[in-house]
Write an enzyme that holds these catalytic residues in place. Structure first.
Site, mmCIF file in Angstrom:
data_model
loop_
_atom_site.group_PDB
_atom_site.id
_atom_site.type_symbol
_atom_site.label_atom_id
_atom_site.label_comp_id
_atom_site.label_asym_id
_atom_site.label_seq_id
_atom_site.Cartn_x
_atom_site.Cartn_y
_atom_site.Cartn_z
ATOM 1 N N HIS A 77 3.034 -3.037 4.739
ATOM 2 C CA HIS A 77 1.681 -3.186 4.195
ATOM 3 C C HIS A 77 0.701 -3.623 5.295
ATOM 4 O O HIS A 77 -0.458 -3.212 5.288
ATOM 5 C CB HIS A 77 1.655 -4.224 3.061
ATOM 6 C CG HIS A 77 2.150 -3.706 1.759
ATOM 7 N ND1 HIS A 77 1.416 -2.863 0.957
ATOM 8 C CD2 HIS A 77 3.320 -3.918 1.098
ATOM 9 C CE1 HIS A 77 2.090 -2.584 -0.138
ATOM 10 N NE2 HIS A 77 3.263 -3.209 -0.074
ATOM 11 N N ASP A 136 1.663 0.188 -3.175
ATOM 12 C CA ASP A 136 2.321 -0.211 -4.419
ATOM 13 C C ASP A 136 1.557 0.460 -5.546
ATOM 14 O O ASP A 136 0.335 0.281 -5.664
ATOM 15 C CB ASP A 136 2.277 -1.729 -4.600
ATOM 16 C CG ASP A 136 3.082 -2.476 -3.546
ATOM 17 O OD1 ASP A 136 4.002 -1.886 -2.952
ATOM 18 O OD2 ASP A 136 2.798 -3.663 -3.322
ATOM 19 N N GLU A 155 12.233 -2.124 -5.070
ATOM 20 C CA GLU A 155 10.973 -2.113 -5.821
ATOM 21 C C GLU A 155 10.605 -0.683 -6.195
ATOM 22 O O GLU A 155 10.252 0.116 -5.329
ATOM 23 C CB GLU A 155 9.838 -2.718 -4.989
ATOM 24 C CG GLU A 155 10.070 -4.167 -4.610
ATOM 25 C CD GLU A 155 8.954 -4.732 -3.731
ATOM 26 O OE1 GLU A 155 8.087 -3.974 -3.248
ATOM 27 O OE2 GLU A 155 8.955 -5.954 -3.522
ATOM 28 N N HIS A 208 7.063 0.508 -4.748
ATOM 29 C CA HIS A 208 6.706 0.432 -3.323
ATOM 30 C C HIS A 208 7.146 1.698 -2.585
ATOM 31 O O HIS A 208 8.319 2.066 -2.608
ATOM 32 C CB HIS A 208 7.386 -0.779 -2.682
ATOM 33 C CG HIS A 208 7.142 -0.871 -1.202
ATOM 34 N ND1 HIS A 208 6.177 -1.680 -0.669
ATOM 35 C CD2 HIS A 208 7.736 -0.240 -0.161
ATOM 36 C CE1 HIS A 208 6.190 -1.554 0.656
ATOM 37 N NE2 HIS A 208 7.122 -0.679 0.985
#
Length: 190
Positions: free
Chosen positions: A101, A108, A165, A168
């Site tokens: 990120h 996301d 996740e 993500h």
């Protein structure tokens, strides 16, 4: 209205990019319970934006859209999040230097229907349990199908998933993209 750019970062904009934005860390509805960003303005690396635009186009024939919760994250925000959840399986450790990120190459997100309702994914965003992992068969069949749809679209568009996740996605070859320095961070985010 024009699209703002800062270095390799491009501002995400609902008007120009045909997405929904709900920047989670700009408000208190996130796992820390408090705002991390000063505003809900979000940026993404220009190469990641190209891939995101491909994903948007892939979903259009299905009358589906993407809803983005986070993209570029300043290192200062990464440190706050990691201090709150110091588990690198879910939040990148800023000391390792990986932090996709913070390079602007991670996003996301989820899928919504044409009315803006999120598709069932089995867990909420930022659910730090094995239930949120890709391939977890304890979520409903509908959630499994929706996760596979998101994974397929994002993969075809050029992103790779994070195993822990379902929301993500990031560009491969992280080391190709440097961490965005504090001096190169767009104003007003943190």
């Amino acid at each position: 209205m024009t699209i703002n750019t800062v270095g390799n970062l491009v501002q995400l904009n609902e008007k120009y990019h045909s997405i929904a934005l709900d920047i989670a860390y700009a408000g208190s509805n996130n796992f820390t319970g408090k705002p991390i960003y000063k505003s809900d303005v979000s940026y993404i690396h220009s190469e990641a934006l190209e891939c995101l635009l491909k994903a948007i186009e892939l979903l259009k024939p299905l009358n589906l859209r993407l809803k983005v919760w986070d993209a570029f994250r300043p290192m200062a925000a990464q440190e706050i999040l990691f201090n709150h959840m110091p588990d690198p399986n879910y939040v990148g450790n800023p000391r390792t230097g990986l932090c996709p990120h913070c390079r602007g190459v991670a996003v996301d997100l989820t899928i919504t229907d044409r009315y803006g309702r999120e598709l069932e994914m089995g867990t909420l965003f930022d659910d730090f349990r094995p239930l949120a992992h890709h391939g977890n068969d304890l979520v409903s069949e509908e959630a499994q199908r929706n996760r596979l749809l998101l994974a397929g679209v994002m993969n075809v568009a050029g992103f790779k998933p994070m195993d822990t996740e379902w929301w993500h996605y990031q560009l491969p070859d992280l080391v190709k993209y440097p961490i965005i320095s504090k001096d190169d961070t767009p104003e007003g985010i943190i």
